[in-house]
Motif scaffolding. Sequence first.
Motif, PDB file in Angstrom:
ATOM      1  N   ASP A  49      -6.421  74.986  11.111  1.00 51.02           N
ATOM      2  CA  ASP A  49      -6.474  73.638  11.429  1.00 51.02           C
ATOM      3  C   ASP A  49      -6.156  73.503  12.868  1.00 51.02           C
ATOM      4  N   VAL A  50      -6.655  74.246  13.788  1.00 49.58           N
ATOM      5  CA  VAL A  50      -6.391  74.074  15.154  1.00 49.58           C
ATOM      6  C   VAL A  50      -6.751  72.875  15.639  1.00 49.58           C
ATOM      7  N   SER A  51      -5.917  71.711  16.092  1.00 45.88           N
ATOM      8  CA  SER A  51      -6.335  70.690  16.504  1.00 45.88           C
ATOM      9  C   SER A  51      -5.539  70.242  17.988  1.00 45.88           C
ATOM     10  N   LEU A  52      -6.650  69.662  18.919  1.00 44.00           N
ATOM     11  CA  LEU A  52      -6.196  69.222  20.235  1.00 44.00           C
ATOM     12  C   LEU A  52      -5.256  67.920  20.049  1.00 44.00           C
ATOM     13  N   PHE A  53      -4.096  68.084  20.601  1.00 50.92           N
ATOM     14  CA  PHE A  53      -3.291  66.954  20.424  1.00 50.92           C
ATOM     15  C   PHE A  53      -2.968  66.269  21.877  1.00 50.92           C
ATOM     16  N   TYR A  54      -3.278  67.088  22.834  1.00 57.18           N
ATOM     17  CA  TYR A  54      -3.098  66.664  24.381  1.00 57.18           C
ATOM     18  C   TYR A  54      -4.083  66.980  25.399  1.00 57.18           C
ATOM     19  N   THR A  55      -4.687  66.363  26.139  1.00 58.59           N
ATOM     20  CA  THR A  55      -5.366  66.409  27.139  1.00 58.59           C
ATOM     21  C   THR A  55      -4.806  65.729  28.440  1.00 58.59           C
ATOM     22  N   GLY A  56      -4.415  66.486  29.504  1.00 56.10           N
ATOM     23  CA  GLY A  56      -4.011  65.845  30.752  1.00 56.10           C
ATOM     24  C   GLY A  56      -4.450  66.634  31.983  1.00 56.10           C
ATOM     25  N   PHE A  57      -5.740  66.022  32.490  1.00 60.16           N
ATOM     26  CA  PHE A  57      -6.464  66.712  33.466  1.00 60.16           C
ATOM     27  C   PHE A  57      -6.647  68.447  33.125  1.00 60.16           C
ATOM     28  N   ALA A  58      -5.927  68.984  33.984  1.00 60.73           N
ATOM     29  CA  ALA A  58      -6.229  70.637  33.912  1.00 60.73           C
ATOM     30  C   ALA A  58      -5.415  71.401  32.510  1.00 60.73           C
ATOM     31  N   PHE A  59      -4.713  70.462  31.944  1.00 56.70           N
ATOM     32  CA  PHE A  59      -3.950  71.016  30.536  1.00 56.70           C
ATOM     33  C   PHE A  59      -4.352  70.491  29.402  1.00 56.70           C
ATOM     34  N   ARG A  60      -4.414  71.524  28.484  1.00 61.90           N
ATOM     35  CA  ARG A  60      -4.517  71.081  26.959  1.00 61.90           C
ATOM     36  C   ARG A  60      -3.174  71.472  26.219  1.00 61.90           C
ATOM     37  N   GLY A  61      -3.299  70.748  25.025  1.00 56.93           N
ATOM     38  CA  GLY A  61      -2.309  71.155  24.056  1.00 56.93           C
ATOM     39  C   GLY A  61      -2.648  71.322  22.579  1.00 56.93           C
ATOM     40  N   TRP A  62      -2.705  72.200  21.830  1.00 59.33           N
ATOM     41  CA  TRP A  62      -2.958  72.072  20.365  1.00 59.33           C
ATOM     42  C   TRP A  62      -1.726  72.333  19.300  1.00 59.33           C
ATOM     43  N   VAL A  63      -1.901  71.798  18.518  1.00 65.14           N
ATOM     44  CA  VAL A  63      -1.092  72.144  17.117  1.00 65.14           C
ATOM     45  C   VAL A  63      -1.949  73.014  15.942  1.00 65.14           C
TER      46      VAL A  63
END
Length: 231
Positions: A214-228
Amino acid sequence: MASNDDFLRAAFHDPQAVANYADSPRLAFPGFTDMQRMATLLLAERVGTGGRVLVVGAGGGLELKAFAEAQPSWTFDGVDPSPSMLQLATQTLGPLGSRVSLHEGKIDVAPSGPFDAATCILTMHFADVEERKQMLAAVRQRLKPNAPFIAVHMSFPQSDGARSRWLSRYAAYVTSSGVEPAKAEKARKAIDSHLTILAPEQDESLMREAGFSDVSLFYTGFAFRGWVSYA
């Protein structure tokens, strides 16, 4: 050209760099505080009272402080290879440090757990692909079944000139935050030379290969990404 080891020493062992670390995410990372808050909420979906959380790349103590303030019953184990950054984490945490155990080294020095959750924030891009695979596997081994894992780092498209374009956007953002243009350009070149930045779909594939679901993208900020994702 400086080696990766030289780059890491300059970034995380140089006294001046360590002293300035607390300001760095605010200048380079869009919505840093909000990302921490979102990460805390995602962890809290599955981590109850008395939860134990593993923080990989804990030097500086910024996320440890944010998590500990938001969740007074949680305890933490933080891992980081830089003694200078761990010392800064101790200073940053202050009295909150009574709920945190800090370990000098990489993921292999972390306790076996099992932990209720884990995070790896602004750390994974310092590891090459093979080390990243090892890190992800080692984190998962230390988690309880279905425990959440938060990963946040540089990640953007790499083909057809996209890498250069996104690095230039990173430098533009840092400059807009008040950093001198020459310093922002120096940072851009250093990142291009020394960091392992993957496309988002590659990052997600590595997490799945390590056994996270269940890899889900929760954050996008220009050059950065965050997953839970979940063990």
